[in-house]
Write an enzyme that holds these catalytic residues in place. Structure first.
Site, PDB file in Angstrom:
ATOM      1  N   GLU A  28       0.860  -1.198   0.000  1.00 11.74           N
ATOM      2  CA  GLU A  28       0.000   0.000   0.000  1.00 11.74           C
ATOM      3  C   GLU A  28       0.883   1.230   0.000  1.00 11.74           C
ATOM      4  OE1 GLU A  28      -3.468   0.788  -0.288  1.00 11.74           O
ATOM      5  OE2 GLU A  28      -2.432   2.706  -0.402  1.00 11.74           O
TER       6      GLU A  28
ATOM      7  N   LEU B  22      -3.778   2.286   5.911  1.00 10.88           N
ATOM      8  CA  LEU B  22      -4.460   1.192   5.200  1.00 10.88           C
ATOM      9  C   LEU B  22      -5.954   1.527   5.052  1.00 10.88           C
ATOM     10  CD1 LEU B  22      -2.745  -1.718   7.193  1.00 10.88           C
ATOM     11  CD2 LEU B  22      -2.154  -0.889   4.902  1.00 10.88           C
ATOM     12  N   GLY B  23      -6.667   0.705   4.275  1.00 10.24           N
ATOM     13  CA  GLY B  23      -8.123   0.901   4.147  1.00 10.24           C
ATOM     14  C   GLY B  23      -8.579   1.470   2.812  1.00 10.24           C
TER      15      GLY B  23
ATOM     16  N   HIS C 117     -42.818  -5.776  14.851  1.00 13.75           N
ATOM     17  CA  HIS C 117     -43.625  -4.558  14.786  1.00 13.75           C
ATOM     18  C   HIS C 117     -43.286  -3.670  15.967  1.00 13.75           C
ATOM     19  CE1 HIS C 117     -47.083  -1.960  14.165  1.00 13.75           C
ATOM     20  NE2 HIS C 117     -47.304  -2.053  15.464  1.00 13.75           N
TER      21      HIS C 117
HETATM   22  P1  FAD Z   1      -9.611   1.122  -3.118  1.00 17.90           P
HETATM   23  O1  FAD Z   1     -10.411   1.290  -1.891  1.00 17.90           O
HETATM   24  O2  FAD Z   1      -9.578   2.243  -4.082  1.00 17.90           O
HETATM   25  O3  FAD Z   1      -8.148   0.784  -2.625  1.00 17.90           O
HETATM   26  C1  FAD Z   1      -7.074   0.602  -3.481  1.00 17.90           C
HETATM   27  C2  FAD Z   1      -5.792   0.941  -2.751  1.00 17.90           C
HETATM   28  O4  FAD Z   1      -4.712   0.563  -3.588  1.00 17.90           O
HETATM   29  C3  FAD Z   1      -5.606   2.413  -2.469  1.00 17.90           C
HETATM   30  O5  FAD Z   1      -5.375   2.624  -1.095  1.00 17.90           O
HETATM   31  C4  FAD Z   1      -4.374   2.811  -3.300  1.00 17.90           C
HETATM   32  O6  FAD Z   1      -3.549   3.737  -2.612  1.00 17.90           O
HETATM   33  C5  FAD Z   1      -3.664   1.493  -3.438  1.00 17.90           C
HETATM   34  N1  FAD Z   1      -2.843   1.392  -4.651  1.00 17.90           N
HETATM   35  C6  FAD Z   1      -3.233   1.642  -5.927  1.00 17.90           C
HETATM   36  N2  FAD Z   1      -2.219   1.361  -6.785  1.00 17.90           N
HETATM   37  C7  FAD Z   1      -1.184   0.945  -6.026  1.00 17.90           C
HETATM   38  C8  FAD Z   1       0.130   0.502  -6.317  1.00 17.90           C
HETATM   39  N3  FAD Z   1       0.565   0.393  -7.575  1.00 17.90           N
HETATM   40  N4  FAD Z   1       0.932   0.166  -5.286  1.00 17.90           N
HETATM   41  C9  FAD Z   1       0.505   0.240  -4.005  1.00 17.90           C
HETATM   42  N5  FAD Z   1      -0.744   0.627  -3.662  1.00 17.90           N
HETATM   43  C10 FAD Z   1      -1.571   0.976  -4.664  1.00 17.90           C
HETATM   44  N6  FAD Z   1     -18.757   2.236  -1.571  1.00 17.90           N
HETATM   45  C11 FAD Z   1     -19.692   1.653  -0.795  1.00 17.90           C
HETATM   46  O7  FAD Z   1     -19.936   0.456  -0.924  1.00 17.90           O
HETATM   47  N7  FAD Z   1     -20.383   2.369   0.135  1.00 17.90           N
HETATM   48  C12 FAD Z   1     -20.187   3.688   0.316  1.00 17.90           C
HETATM   49  O8  FAD Z   1     -20.828   4.303   1.168  1.00 17.90           O
HETATM   50  C13 FAD Z   1     -19.208   4.333  -0.491  1.00 17.90           C
HETATM   51  N8  FAD Z   1     -18.978   5.640  -0.348  1.00 17.90           N
HETATM   52  C14 FAD Z   1     -18.014   6.227  -1.109  1.00 17.90           C
HETATM   53  C15 FAD Z   1     -17.811   7.595  -0.967  1.00 17.90           C
HETATM   54  C16 FAD Z   1     -16.862   8.234  -1.720  1.00 17.90           C
HETATM   55  C17 FAD Z   1     -16.645   9.723  -1.541  1.00 17.90           C
HETATM   56  C18 FAD Z   1     -16.072   7.490  -2.639  1.00 17.90           C
HETATM   57  C19 FAD Z   1     -15.008   8.165  -3.447  1.00 17.90           C
HETATM   58  C20 FAD Z   1     -16.276   6.136  -2.803  1.00 17.90           C
HETATM   59  C21 FAD Z   1     -17.256   5.494  -2.043  1.00 17.90           C
HETATM   60  N9  FAD Z   1     -17.528   4.131  -2.193  1.00 17.90           N
HETATM   61  C22 FAD Z   1     -18.503   3.551  -1.432  1.00 17.90           C
HETATM   62  C23 FAD Z   1     -16.793   3.302  -3.146  1.00 17.90           C
HETATM   63  C24 FAD Z   1     -15.692   2.505  -2.411  1.00 17.90           C
HETATM   64  O9  FAD Z   1     -14.842   3.393  -1.737  1.00 17.90           O
HETATM   65  C25 FAD Z   1     -14.918   1.647  -3.392  1.00 17.90           C
HETATM   66  O10 FAD Z   1     -15.798   0.849  -4.147  1.00 17.90           O
HETATM   67  C26 FAD Z   1     -13.931   0.751  -2.676  1.00 17.90           C
HETATM   68  O11 FAD Z   1     -13.047   1.499  -1.881  1.00 17.90           O
HETATM   69  C27 FAD Z   1     -13.157  -0.109  -3.671  1.00 17.90           C
HETATM   70  O12 FAD Z   1     -12.266  -0.924  -2.983  1.00 17.90           O
HETATM   71  P2  FAD Z   1     -10.923  -1.446  -3.653  1.00 17.90           P
HETATM   72  O13 FAD Z   1     -10.245  -2.268  -2.605  1.00 17.90           O
HETATM   73  O14 FAD Z   1     -11.199  -2.050  -4.949  1.00 17.90           O
HETATM   74  O15 FAD Z   1     -10.034  -0.151  -3.945  1.00 17.90           O
END
Ligand code: FAD
Ligand code: NAD
Length: 463
Positions: free
Chosen positions: A35, A40-41, A442
């Protein structure tokens, strides 16, 4: 001793990646997760789901007090907005939860490789100048903001969702470009805190992909809340001068342009997969037209040993979809059978009221065959009525022949909580009759789902 450093390396620690890493480690695999963020997260915990919900929750309470809704319940209060404290509790929520993932990594012996990962071969990556080799690599790099050509996001006046979560003061006028989930959630936050909010949407309705009737009802409710909607309208330019913006818009079908003066502009026209800087080509991986990595039913890419999940692969960009794929991919790597039923992924918009749906929309269901639809208004639900939350309805769509539930769509104050039972019922292949004959406590909002299911056969009690 194998010459692999790890059995599994997961790239990205969002809800897809961190869950995959934890499950892989639980299954006895030597696991690392790369990451590049400080915490994280991923998007979800740092700048997405969690901070947006922190602001939605706080602004909703503020609105209830400030708009006199609480006074109607006999609660009188002098209300003052302390935006700094509201932001501080948002940051606290993020800190607590991202720290929690770090704790879970330590507990499960997942090694965090800090830095940006780039492929150097099919089974090797480089992170911060060091090379690592793994039997399996999971790409879980998520997504980021889709830019609007010609509009520069400075995160001060013209902001993405990240900047919109952190505005230091309530803008006089916030123009939101894109009437999707982010635009409506963050637009609601600032509207409640006192901003004038205008949502400019290219299509003729808000919330593309959701059930047609739900989209219309949502637009009615947001308008009533004072959010101005400019549907079938496109933004053709944003000029920033002296800390203010002039947004030029024109009808999507063409016609006379007009300008909107704004103190802040939110660009929320979608998100695109994160693959830049990954050097996918060195691993033999390609992306499709939408920039996504294609996977099969098991989340395997075309390159043996490389898997992909979450926002970087096709499907809805949702945290819970990414999480479920994370569990499934780890189980598949471990030789178990990891499955995600992509037909039953609930979606929730956390506005007030909330908007939720699972399965087919009425339009999609009708394209596939004959359907029966049952609807029940929240106005006729005793709990919603008692709580002064009369807006919205529940709609259950069932196959006309088999009665199997094909979709459930809800607008209600707690729709996001209610939709879980619909998803579970659909996962078990329930009929509308199954839901109608399930005893619901209910008085609860969820009784509206039971009544809507009863309405499929034309026999709700309270309507
Ligand atoms: P991500 O959470 O995007 O995580 C990917 C991680 O990979 C990132 O931390 C990034 O830094 C890291 N990374 C990328 N490339 C590299 C690399 N080459 N090397 C090392 N690290 C790297 N979804 C919901 O279900 N409910 C909600 O209420 C919701 N609210 C949202 C509100 C907002 C404002 C936004 C923007 C999104 C919201 N989403 C919501 C969508 C949700 O955040 C995403 O669908 C989810 O985070 C996707 O998870 P992921 O693990 O695929 O990727
Ligand atoms: P979105 O796809 O939900 O909405 C984008 C909207 O912008 C669409 O209505 C689209 O028609 C419109 N649009 C596109 N180009 C435009 C233009 N030039 N002018 C005007 N309108 C335009 O995207 P989003 O709201 O940016 O959210 C991105 C992703 O994040 C979504 O896929 C969503 O699933 C996820 N997310 C989920 C939640 C949640 O689950 N509660 C919350 C926030 C974000």
């Amino acid at each position: 001793m194998s010459d692999y450093d790890f059995d599994v390396i997961v790239i990205g620690a969002g809800p897809g990646g961190y869950v995959a890493a934890i499950r892989a480690a639980q299954l006895g695999l030597r696991t690392a997760c790369v990451e590049s963020r400080e915490t994280l997260g991923g998007t979800c915990l740092n700048v997405g789901c969690i901070p947006s919900k922190a602001m939605l929750h706080a602004s909703e309470l503020y609105d209830e007090a400030a708009s006199g809704k609480l006074a109607k319940l006999g609660i009188k209060a002098q209300v003052e907005l302390d935006l700094d404290t509201m932001h501080a509790q948002r940051r606290d929520a993020v800190k607590g939860l991202t720290g929690g993932i770090e704790f879970l990594f330590k507990k499960n012996k997942v090694e965090w490789l800090k830095g940006h990962a780039a492929f150097t071969g099919k089974d090797t990556i480089d992170v911060a100048g060091k090379s690592y080799r793994a039997r399996n690599i999971v790409v879980a790099t998520g997504s980021n903001v889709t830019p609007l050509p010609g509009v520069e996001i400075d995160e001060k006046v013209v902001v993405s969702s990240t900047g919109a979560l952190e505005l230091a003061k309530v803008p006089g006028h916030l123009v939101v470009i894109g009437g999707g989930v982010i635009g409506l959630e963050l637009g609601s936050v600032w509207k409640r805190l006192g901003a004038k909010v205008t949502v400019v949407e290219f299509l003729d309705q808000l919330l593309p992909g959701m059930d047609g009737e739900i989209r219309k009802e949502a637009a009615k409710i947001f308008k009533k809340q004072g959010i101005e909607l400019k549907l079938s309208t496109k933004v053709t330019g944003v000029a920033v001068k002296g800390g203010k913006a002039t947004v030029t818009v024109e009808p999507a079908a063409g016609g006379a342009a007009e300008t909107l003066e704004a103190d802040a502009v939110l660009v929320s026209i979608g998100r695109r997969p994160n693959t830049e800087g990954l050097a996918l080509e060195r691993a033999g991986l390609t992306v499709n037209k939408r920039g996504q990595i294609e996977v099969d039913h098991d989340f395997a890419t075309g390159v043996p040993g490389i898997w992909a999940i979450g926002d970087v692969v096709p499907g809805p960009m949702l945290a819970h979809k990414a999480e479920d794929e994370g569990i499934a991919v780890a189980e598949n790597i471990a030789g178990l059978t990891g499955i995600v039923n992509h037909d039953v992924i609930p979606g929730v918009v956390y506005t007030m009221p909330e908007i939720a749906g699972v399965g087919l929309t009425e339009e999609e269901a009708k394209e596939r065959g004959e359907v029966k639809v049952g609807k029940f208004p929240m106005l006729a639900n005793s709990r919603a009525k008692t709580n002064h939350e009369p807006e919205g309805f529940v709609k259950v769509i069932a196959d006309a022949k088999t009665d199997r539930v094909l979709g459930v769509h809800i607008i209600a104050s707690v729709a996001g909580t209610m939709i879980a039972q619909a998803a579970q019922a659909m996962e078990f292949g329930a009929t509308s009759e199954d839901i109608a004959y399930t005893c619901h406590a209910h008085p609860t909002h969820s009784e509206a789902i039971k009544e809507a299911a009863m309405a499929v056969t034309g026999k709700p009690i309270h309507m």
